[in-house]
Design a protein around this motif. Structure first.
Motif, PDB file in Angstrom:
ATOM      1  N   LEU A 187       1.075  16.219   8.251  1.00  0.00           N
ATOM      2  CA  LEU A 187      -0.340  16.177   7.886  1.00  0.00           C
ATOM      3  C   LEU A 187      -0.743  17.370   7.025  1.00  0.00           C
ATOM      4  CD1 LEU A 187      -2.919  14.501   8.300  1.00  0.00           C
ATOM      5  CD2 LEU A 187      -3.428  15.923  10.284  1.00  0.00           C
ATOM      6  N   LYS A 188      -0.378  18.582   7.434  1.00  0.00           N
ATOM      7  CA  LYS A 188      -0.770  19.778   6.685  1.00  0.00           C
ATOM      8  C   LYS A 188       0.373  20.771   6.487  1.00  0.00           C
ATOM      9  CE  LYS A 188      -5.318  19.777   5.702  1.00  0.00           C
ATOM     10  NZ  LYS A 188      -6.318  20.546   6.440  1.00  0.00           N
ATOM     11  N   SER A 189       1.147  21.025   7.546  1.00  0.00           N
ATOM     12  CA  SER A 189       2.143  22.094   7.524  1.00  0.00           C
ATOM     13  C   SER A 189       3.187  21.906   6.419  1.00  0.00           C
ATOM     14  CB  SER A 189       2.833  22.178   8.884  1.00  0.00           C
ATOM     15  OG  SER A 189       3.862  23.153   8.865  1.00  0.00           O
ATOM     16  N   LEU A 190       3.901  20.791   6.447  1.00  0.00           N
ATOM     17  CA  LEU A 190       4.957  20.561   5.454  1.00  0.00           C
ATOM     18  C   LEU A 190       4.411  20.417   4.030  1.00  0.00           C
ATOM     19  CD1 LEU A 190       7.295  18.173   7.490  1.00  0.00           C
ATOM     20  CD2 LEU A 190       7.779  20.519   6.799  1.00  0.00           C
ATOM     21  N   LYS A 229       0.824  -1.205   0.000  1.00  0.00           N
ATOM     22  CA  LYS A 229       0.000   0.000   0.000  1.00  0.00           C
ATOM     23  C   LYS A 229       0.859   1.255   0.000  1.00  0.00           C
ATOM     24  CE  LYS A 229      -3.862   0.119   0.310  1.00  0.00           C
ATOM     25  NZ  LYS A 229      -4.929   0.149  -0.713  1.00  0.00           N
ATOM     26  N   LEU A 230       1.962   1.246   0.755  1.00  0.00           N
ATOM     27  CA  LEU A 230       2.833   2.414   0.807  1.00  0.00           C
ATOM     28  C   LEU A 230       3.511   2.673  -0.532  1.00  0.00           C
ATOM     29  CD1 LEU A 230       4.585   2.092   4.298  1.00  0.00           C
ATOM     30  CD2 LEU A 230       2.816   3.719   3.624  1.00  0.00           C
ATOM     31  N   ASP A 231       3.845   1.607  -1.250  1.00  0.00           N
ATOM     32  CA  ASP A 231       4.552   1.759  -2.520  1.00  0.00           C
ATOM     33  C   ASP A 231       3.710   2.455  -3.575  1.00  0.00           C
ATOM     34  OD1 ASP A 231       6.780   0.572  -1.458  1.00  0.00           O
ATOM     35  OD2 ASP A 231       6.361  -1.423  -2.276  1.00  0.00           O
ATOM     36  N   ASN A 232       2.397   2.518  -3.391  1.00  0.00           N
ATOM     37  CA  ASN A 232       1.524   3.187  -4.350  1.00  0.00           C
ATOM     38  C   ASN A 232       1.487   4.692  -4.163  1.00  0.00           C
ATOM     39  OD1 ASN A 232       0.725   0.737  -5.558  1.00  0.00           O
ATOM     40  ND2 ASN A 232      -0.912   0.429  -4.066  1.00  0.00           N
ATOM     41  N   SER A 244      -4.118  15.158  -1.927  1.00  0.00           N
ATOM     42  CA  SER A 244      -3.956  14.442  -0.662  1.00  0.00           C
ATOM     43  C   SER A 244      -4.138  15.358   0.546  1.00  0.00           C
ATOM     44  CB  SER A 244      -2.566  13.795  -0.610  1.00  0.00           C
ATOM     45  OG  SER A 244      -2.365  13.114   0.602  1.00  0.00           O
ATOM     46  N   THR A 245      -3.781  16.643   0.389  1.00  0.00           N
ATOM     47  CA  THR A 245      -3.844  17.573   1.515  1.00  0.00           C
ATOM     48  C   THR A 245      -5.175  18.303   1.598  1.00  0.00           C
ATOM     49  OG1 THR A 245      -1.448  17.931   1.284  1.00  0.00           O
ATOM     50  CG2 THR A 245      -2.654  19.495   2.653  1.00  0.00           C
ATOM     51  N   MET A 288       3.817   9.218   4.890  1.00  0.00           N
ATOM     52  CA  MET A 288       3.606   9.569   6.294  1.00  0.00           C
ATOM     53  C   MET A 288       2.304  10.336   6.460  1.00  0.00           C
ATOM     54  SD  MET A 288       4.821   9.217   9.287  1.00  0.00           S
ATOM     55  CE  MET A 288       4.384   9.876  10.889  1.00  0.00           C
ATOM     56  N   GLN A 289       1.998  11.198   5.523  1.00  0.00           N
ATOM     57  CA  GLN A 289       0.735  11.937   5.583  1.00  0.00           C
ATOM     58  C   GLN A 289      -0.462  10.990   5.525  1.00  0.00           C
ATOM     59  OE1 GLN A 289      -0.588  14.084   2.068  1.00  0.00           O
ATOM     60  NE2 GLN A 289      -1.034  15.898   3.315  1.00  0.00           N
ATOM     61  N   ARG A 290      -0.394   9.980   4.654  1.00  0.00           N
ATOM     62  CA  ARG A 290      -1.489   9.024   4.545  1.00  0.00           C
ATOM     63  C   ARG A 290      -1.655   8.231   5.839  1.00  0.00           C
ATOM     64  NH1 ARG A 290      -3.872   6.889   0.168  1.00  0.00           N
ATOM     65  NH2 ARG A 290      -3.726   9.094  -0.461  1.00  0.00           N
ATOM     66  N   GLU A 291      -0.542   7.857   6.463  1.00  0.00           N
ATOM     67  CA  GLU A 291      -0.613   7.135   7.733  1.00  0.00           C
ATOM     68  C   GLU A 291      -1.272   7.996   8.817  1.00  0.00           C
ATOM     69  OE1 GLU A 291       1.169   3.556   8.330  1.00  0.00           O
ATOM     70  OE2 GLU A 291      -0.167   4.052   6.683  1.00  0.00           O
ATOM     71  N   LEU A 292      -0.961   9.278   8.842  1.00  0.00           N
ATOM     72  CA  LEU A 292      -1.583  10.182   9.806  1.00  0.00           C
ATOM     73  C   LEU A 292      -3.071  10.352   9.525  1.00  0.00           C
ATOM     74  CD1 LEU A 292       1.211  12.894  10.095  1.00  0.00           C
ATOM     75  CD2 LEU A 292       0.234  11.637  12.016  1.00  0.00           C
ATOM     76  N   GLN A 293      -3.433  10.397   8.254  1.00  0.00           N
ATOM     77  CA  GLN A 293      -4.845  10.521   7.904  1.00  0.00           C
ATOM     78  C   GLN A 293      -5.643   9.309   8.389  1.00  0.00           C
ATOM     79  OE1 GLN A 293      -4.493  11.094   3.670  1.00  0.00           O
ATOM     80  NE2 GLN A 293      -4.375  13.326   3.843  1.00  0.00           N
TER      81      GLN A 293
END
Length: 322
Positions: free
Chosen positions: A239-242, A101-104, A307-308, A112-117
């Motif tokens: 998640l949002k800042s970066l 899933k991460l490789d996609n 994504s954001t 990392m953003q997706r994991e936080l979501q």
């Protein structure tokens, strides 16, 4: 098959099938079976996880979104249930996603953003006290998330810094060029008045405006990338800042490159407009850098924006079930 299982009390022959379907991401099958037998949502696999907890483990957002067919109380109960290792749904969300899933997802920062979501989404269905619950390893969901994603945070930081460093160099070069071009205008200045010789031409105004836009946008881009380089790189920053800083930096860098090419083409046409057989091919070649930037960086920019700030991967508008 769904019509048959509606009238059967036994579920032992259906349960392995639905967990296999969830593992493989077969949304239609899972949806049909859960509609035919809603009670299967409470059944457990060998690890003691119900279908929705297993969907979190496998990171299949469409299947997980089926939980919003249930009312709030049922969602809370499903999320709070602990498996054989005392892991609730939030503990499961705190584990690292399967590599497939991460490789996609492009880039460690977006991963990392997706994991936080996922973690923030599952957090909405559990009770506040569950957020501080402990599993068999004496870890809260957040502690488990931090330990599981320690390496991914480092990779995301490295990816962000390398991208920001490369783009900062490009932005700084554009600032230097555009600043110098503003004081060395095409054709030079009138010795008596000091005004540019071609200031009355429309193309000269196009040169000045595009030069100014390129200078300001590249300066903004460099400042955004410097903000990325000096960030603290906490988990929640991904998640949002970066991503927001990266979106602004890449967007303004694209604008600065495009307007730099416009300024170059305008200046060239002002000076040798009578030799159109030379000017037209050169202006055509000036579009090559812009095209290359769109081809190489624009997909990443679009993916990061969706994504954001997009509608998200979870569908909360699934029709509720009584």
């Amino acid at each position: 098959m769904c019509e048959v299982i509606k009238h059967r009390h036994r579920h032992d022959f259906v349960l392995p099938a639905i967990f296999t379907a969830i593992e493989r991401g077969m949304f239609e099958f899972t949806d049909s079976v859960l509609q035919a037998r809603p009670d299967l949502a409470w059944k457990l696999n060998q690890m003691g996880r119900n279908p929705f907890q297993f969907a979190i483990e496998c990171r299949h957002e469409k299947i997980y979104s089926l939980i919003y067919r249930l009312d709030k109380r049922k969602r809370t109960v499903i999320g709070n249930n602990a498996d054989n290792s005392d892991n609730c749904a939030l503990h499961v969300a705190g584990m690292l996603s399967p590599l497939a899933k991460l490789d996609n997802i492009s880039g460690a920062a977006l991963q990392m953003q997706r994991e936080l979501q996922w973690f923030k989404e599952v957090e909405t269905i559990v009770l506040p006290r569950i957020k501080e619950s402990y599993n068999n390893n004496n870890m809260t969901p957040r502690e488990l998330f931090t330990r599981s994603h320690k390496e991914l945070v480092k990779e995301g930081e490295r990816w962000m810094k390398e991208t920001a460093t490369s783009c900062t160099v490009v932005g700084a070069l554009i600032i230097t060029i555009m600043f110098a071009a503003a004081f060395t205008v095409p054709g030079g200045n009138n010795g008596e008045t000091g005004f540019p010789i071609f200031w009355h031409k429309n193309l000269f105004m196009a040169f000045i405006v595009s030069d100014a836009i390129s200078l300001f946008s590249s300066t903004t881009s460099v400042l955004m990338f410097l903000g990325i380089l000096t960030s603290r790189y906490a988990e929640d920053d991904f998640l949002k800042s970066l991503p927001t800083k990266m979106i602004i930096g890449l967007s303004t860098l694209f604008i600065s490159i495009a307007t730099m090419m416009v300024a170059f083409s305008s200046a060239l046409f002002i000076m040798i407009h009578k030799q159109s057989w030379i000017v037209i091919p050169i202006i055509f070649l000036a579009s090559v850098p812009v095209t290359l930037f769109i081809w190489m960086q624009f997909p990443l920019l679009v993916e990061m924006y969706i994504s954001t700030y997009g509608r998200g991967i979870f569908d909360r508008k699934v029709k509720s079930r009584a």
